[in-house]
Design a protein around this motif. Structure first.
Motif, PDB file in Angstrom:
ATOM      1  N   PRO A   1      46.255  44.298  40.803  1.00 22.34           N
ATOM      2  CA  PRO A   1      47.180  44.450  39.380  1.00 22.34           C
ATOM      3  C   PRO A   1      48.274  45.400  39.383  1.00 22.34           C
ATOM      4  CG  PRO A   1      44.966  45.129  39.076  1.00 22.34           C
ATOM      5  CD  PRO A   1      44.924  44.973  40.655  1.00 22.34           C
TER       6      PRO A   1
ATOM      7  N   PHE B   1      49.438  40.534  41.081  1.00 21.30           N
ATOM      8  CA  PHE B   1      49.715  39.565  40.208  1.00 21.30           C
ATOM      9  C   PHE B   1      49.822  40.385  38.825  1.00 21.30           C
ATOM     10  CE2 PHE B   1      45.354  40.943  39.755  1.00 21.30           C
ATOM     11  CZ  PHE B   1      45.216  40.865  38.338  1.00 21.30           C
TER      12      PHE B   1
ATOM     13  N   TYR C   1      42.727  41.035  44.847  1.00 24.17           N
ATOM     14  CA  TYR C   1      43.425  41.255  43.783  1.00 24.17           C
ATOM     15  C   TYR C   1      44.247  42.365  43.367  1.00 24.17           C
ATOM     16  CZ  TYR C   1      42.240  36.251  42.217  1.00 24.17           C
ATOM     17  OH  TYR C   1      42.283  34.963  41.978  1.00 24.17           O
TER      18      TYR C   1
ATOM     19  N   ALA D   1      40.496  36.931  48.854  1.00 26.62           N
ATOM     20  CA  ALA D   1      41.688  37.326  48.278  1.00 26.62           C
ATOM     21  C   ALA D   1      41.342  38.825  47.709  1.00 26.62           C
ATOM     22  CB  ALA D   1      42.002  36.604  47.156  1.00 26.62           C
TER      23      ALA D   1
ATOM     24  N   GLN E   1      38.095  46.797  37.161  1.00 28.67           N
ATOM     25  CA  GLN E   1      37.760  47.223  38.517  1.00 28.67           C
ATOM     26  C   GLN E   1      37.012  48.370  38.532  1.00 28.67           C
ATOM     27  OE1 GLN E   1      41.844  47.567  40.185  1.00 28.67           O
ATOM     28  NE2 GLN E   1      41.487  45.768  41.542  1.00 28.67           N
TER      29      GLN E   1
ATOM     30  N   GLU F   1      46.188  40.359  50.138  1.00 23.72           N
ATOM     31  CA  GLU F   1      46.491  40.840  48.912  1.00 23.72           C
ATOM     32  C   GLU F   1      47.076  40.100  48.089  1.00 23.72           C
ATOM     33  OE1 GLU F   1      47.486  45.484  49.448  1.00 23.72           O
ATOM     34  OE2 GLU F   1      47.807  44.277  51.292  1.00 23.72           O
ATOM     35  N   PHE F   2      46.686  39.921  46.948  1.00 24.35           N
ATOM     36  CA  PHE F   2      47.606  38.818  45.817  1.00 24.35           C
ATOM     37  C   PHE F   2      47.889  39.886  44.685  1.00 24.35           C
ATOM     38  CE2 PHE F   2      45.993  36.143  41.991  1.00 24.35           C
ATOM     39  CZ  PHE F   2      47.398  36.025  41.772  1.00 24.35           C
TER      40      PHE F   2
ATOM     41  N   PRO G   1      53.946  35.541  41.762  1.00 27.36           N
ATOM     42  CA  PRO G   1      52.921  36.178  42.693  1.00 27.36           C
ATOM     43  C   PRO G   1      53.629  36.531  44.254  1.00 27.36           C
ATOM     44  CG  PRO G   1      52.660  33.733  42.760  1.00 27.36           C
ATOM     45  CD  PRO G   1      53.633  34.108  41.654  1.00 27.36           C
TER      46      PRO G   1
ATOM     47  N   HIS H   1      46.486  31.885  40.971  1.00 23.84           N
ATOM     48  CA  HIS H   1      45.239  32.099  40.999  1.00 23.84           C
ATOM     49  C   HIS H   1      44.057  30.823  40.759  1.00 23.84           C
ATOM     50  CE1 HIS H   1      41.406  33.593  38.880  1.00 23.84           C
ATOM     51  NE2 HIS H   1      41.517  32.857  37.985  1.00 23.84           N
TER      52      HIS H   1
ATOM     53  N   MET I   1      36.565  40.309  38.112  1.00 23.69           N
ATOM     54  CA  MET I   1      36.781  38.754  38.158  1.00 23.69           C
ATOM     55  C   MET I   1      36.464  38.321  36.872  1.00 23.69           C
ATOM     56  SD  MET I   1      38.655  38.202  40.700  1.00 23.69           S
ATOM     57  CE  MET I   1      38.763  36.226  40.231  1.00 23.69           C
TER      58      MET I   1
ATOM     59  N   SER J   1      51.580  33.636  38.262  1.00 21.73           N
ATOM     60  CA  SER J   1      50.130  34.553  38.794  1.00 21.73           C
ATOM     61  C   SER J   1      49.106  33.401  38.425  1.00 21.73           C
ATOM     62  CB  SER J   1      50.252  35.674  38.224  1.00 21.73           C
ATOM     63  OG  SER J   1      51.148  36.535  38.681  1.00 21.73           O
TER      64      SER J   1
ATOM     65  N   VAL K   1      39.336  38.962  34.517  1.00 23.73           N
ATOM     66  CA  VAL K   1      40.580  38.059  35.135  1.00 23.73           C
ATOM     67  C   VAL K   1      40.507  36.577  34.660  1.00 23.73           C
ATOM     68  CG1 VAL K   1      41.856  37.288  37.192  1.00 23.73           C
ATOM     69  CG2 VAL K   1      41.065  39.616  37.196  1.00 23.73           C
TER      70      VAL K   1
END
Length: 201
Positions: free
Chosen positions: A39, A10, A37, A35, A104, A7-8, A176, A21, A110, A17, A113
């Motif tokens: 939020p 950010f 993501y 990864a 999402q 998990e990232f 991050p 990324h 993506m 962040s 992002v």
């Protein structure tokens, strides 16, 4: 073979962040991991954990602040990242992060992002202005009207709050942040440790 994920956590408002990324694709290639993501709202996380942004935390320790900037610049150069400090920094990222959750839900995460990261930290745009955000999203071929409308829905707002509260409960205090399983790593400088943890699995 079990697919590996991490998990990232950010927030667009944090330049670190963005740097993380930009290097995650290489880390994912090297480890065979994906990864995920997540939020979160950095301001909310700071409030929950009684943390502060480095410019405030090190206000009375200029040597520490200067060293942080030195390491930041070294990272940018080492990875050849097209970073440009946003002249509008700091920018309130609340609507941007709600937009990420909305993206999402709408299946365009993506691309959203990528568009916002570039606008913030490559093009230096004032993404605190919703008119600017709309233009950025339209230029990226995204449905800005649908995204901005979705971002205002109660379930999206609640999900961002929940993400942030869960992050704090798991030990996160800034971005991050990375989780390999329940093992936490904070900061772009820990990406080598993230890779090692993934390669152990």
């Amino acid at each position: 073979m079990v697919s590996k994920t991490f998990e990232f956590l950010f927030d667009f408002g944090g330049p670190n962040s963005y740097l993380a990324h930009k290097v995650l694709p290489e880390l994912c290639r090297e480890t065979g991991a994906t990864a995920i993501y997540v939020p979160i709202l950095l301001g909310g996380l700071f409030k929950i954990t009684n943390n502060q942004a480095p410019m405030m935390r090190y206000a009375e320790t200029p040597a520490k602040r200067n060293y942080e900037m030195l390491e930041f610049d070294r990272f940018v150069k080492a990875h050849n990242i097209p970073f440009k400090m946003n002249p509008n920094f700091p920018i309130n990222s609340l609507y941007l992060m709600r937009g990420a959750v909305a993206a999402q839900h709408l299946g365009c995460f993506m691309p959203y992002v990528e568009a916002i990261m570039a606008a913030m930290w490559e093009d230096g745009l004032n993404t605190g202005d919703l008119a600017v955000v709309k233009e950025v999203l339209d230029k990226a071929g995204l449905d800005s009207a649908a995204l901005l409308a979705k971002a205002e829905e109660a379930d999206v707002k609640a999900e961002l709050v929940s993400n942030t509260e869960k992050a704090a409960a798991r030990g996160a205090f800034g971005v991050p942040t990375f989780f390999v399983g329940e093992e936490i790593f904070w900061g772009k400088e820990r990406l080598g440790q993230v890779a090692a943890a993934l390669n152990k699995g």
